[in-house]
Design a protein around this motif. Structure first.
Motif, PDB file in Angstrom:
ATOM      1  N   CYS A 232       0.716  -1.177   0.208  1.00 58.12           N
ATOM      2  CA  CYS A 232      -0.049  -0.237   0.129  1.00 58.12           C
ATOM      3  C   CYS A 232       0.822   1.134   0.012  1.00 58.12           C
ATOM      4  CB  CYS A 232      -1.019  -0.131   1.222  1.00 58.12           C
ATOM      5  SG  CYS A 232      -2.151  -1.091   0.855  1.00 58.12           S
ATOM      6  N   ARG A 233       2.128   1.245   0.581  1.00 58.79           N
ATOM      7  CA  ARG A 233       2.852   2.348   0.582  1.00 58.79           C
ATOM      8  C   ARG A 233       3.298   2.668  -0.532  1.00 58.79           C
ATOM      9  NH1 ARG A 233       3.682   0.662   5.935  1.00 58.79           N
ATOM     10  NH2 ARG A 233       5.581  -0.668   5.458  1.00 58.79           N
ATOM     11  N   GLU A 234       3.779   1.465  -1.198  1.00 60.11           N
ATOM     12  CA  GLU A 234       4.449   1.483  -2.506  1.00 60.11           C
ATOM     13  C   GLU A 234       3.694   2.300  -3.431  1.00 60.11           C
ATOM     14  OE1 GLU A 234       7.291  -2.559  -2.146  1.00 60.11           O
ATOM     15  OE2 GLU A 234       5.676  -2.017  -3.859  1.00 60.11           O
ATOM     16  N   PHE A 235       2.226   2.126  -3.331  1.00 60.45           N
ATOM     17  CA  PHE A 235       1.318   2.557  -4.358  1.00 60.45           C
ATOM     18  C   PHE A 235       0.629   3.852  -3.784  1.00 60.45           C
ATOM     19  CE2 PHE A 235       1.643  -0.729  -7.162  1.00 60.45           C
ATOM     20  CZ  PHE A 235       1.185  -1.927  -6.689  1.00 60.45           C
ATOM     21  N   GLY A 236       1.495   4.671  -2.738  1.00 62.83           N
ATOM     22  CA  GLY A 236       0.851   5.923  -2.176  1.00 62.83           C
ATOM     23  C   GLY A 236      -0.581   5.797  -1.593  1.00 62.83           C
ATOM     24  N   ILE A 237      -0.833   4.410  -0.830  1.00 58.89           N
ATOM     25  CA  ILE A 237      -1.906   4.491  -0.074  1.00 58.89           C
ATOM     26  C   ILE A 237      -1.708   4.429   1.253  1.00 58.89           C
ATOM     27  CG2 ILE A 237      -4.074   2.995   0.459  1.00 58.89           C
ATOM     28  CD1 ILE A 237      -3.735   1.578  -2.402  1.00 58.89           C
ATOM     29  N   PRO A 238      -2.096   5.824   1.919  1.00 59.89           N
ATOM     30  CA  PRO A 238      -1.781   5.911   3.261  1.00 59.89           C
ATOM     31  C   PRO A 238      -2.350   4.907   4.380  1.00 59.89           C
ATOM     32  CG  PRO A 238      -2.662   7.559   2.726  1.00 59.89           C
ATOM     33  CD  PRO A 238      -2.793   6.809   1.451  1.00 59.89           C
TER      34      PRO A 238
END
Length: 265
Positions: A232-238
């Protein structure tokens, strides 16, 4: 059109259990319907915009338990396939309120009245061999003592030695325990998602489970919570968007009910 029905899939909202949606296929014609299964009043059919047939919605093979956005499939029927199991919610004998929505009830009744395919008769020789196999399985699965293995390493020029036999049996037990441990480790490695599969997970793969909690999503994706949070962090999902989607879906449903009440008034 129930006589020309080729397949039927029924979905339930994962955020609002009373919201149901169905996909009816008549040859090459697909029709989607939406229903409101009220617990304390009659069931109501609502106007449904195409969801599963839209170009922006990627629809893979539909099967029972599969999730599409915020909808989970609970029933699938295909013509010339084995008859599906009816959940209690869609069983006419257990849920008479289905009569309030004839578009769905008539087709469920049509499916329930279909006769299952008759299995081919087994020849006598095959039946005998199956009976023999069953009797053998019952013997080896029973509590009776299993036949003892012969020790073939005994020197025939000497008398049997009880100490040698006990050593052989202990060695066999050790070998069996080691093989069982190795097989268990291999099975765990097979079930574990490889690093390559984790690296290939895309944003589209994650978006299929945004309507579920992060724990349920990790189970469906067969990855750990730590790995899922890292992706999720890799795809910018906080933050996992399950709660936001749930609140938005609730707001949309409230607006639909409000607009329907204005239209009726």
């Amino acid at each position: 059109m129930a006589h020309s029905l080729t397949s039927l899939a029924v979905f339930q909202s994962v955020t609002r259990k009373e919201m149901m949606r169905s996909l009816h296929v008549y040859g090459s014609v697909e029709i989607e319907r939406e229903f409101l299964f009220k617990s304390k009043s009659c069931y109501v059919e609502k106007k449904a915009k195409p969801l599963f047939r839209s170009e922006d919605f990627r629809r893979p093979e539909i099967s029972e338990g599969s999730v599409f956005g915020t909808w989970r499939c609970i029933f699938v029927f295909r013509f010339n396939h084995s008859l599906p199991r009816f959940p209690t919610l869609l069983c006419l004998s257990r849920n008479p309120k289905l009569e309030d929505i004839p578009n769905l009830a008539n087709e469920l009744k049509f499916i329930s009245e279909l006769k299952p395919k008759k299995s081919s008769k087994i020849s006598e020789d095959e039946q005998i061999s199956e009976d023999e196999q069953c009797s053998t399985d019952e013997y080896y699965n029973s509590d009776l003592p299993k036949p003892r293995k012969l020790v073939l390493k005994q020197d025939l020029n000497c008398l049997p030695n009880s100490e040698t036999e006990s050593e052989e049996s202990e060695n066999e037990k050790t070998e069996h325990s080691e093989s069982d441990a190795k097989s268990e480790i291999l099975e765990r490695k097979k079930r574990r998602t490889t690093s390559r599969q984790v690296a290939e997970l895309s944003l589209e793969d994650l978006s299929k489970y945004f309507g579920l909690t992060i724990v349920e999503a990790s189970r469906n994706l067969n990855v750990g919570l730590t790995v899922l949070k890292k992706k999720c962090r890799e795809f910018g999902i906080p933050r996992w968007p399950h709660r936001k989607i749930k609140s938005l879906d609730s707001l949309i449903q409230d607006l639909q009910v409000f607009s329907l009440s204005l239209y009726q008034s």
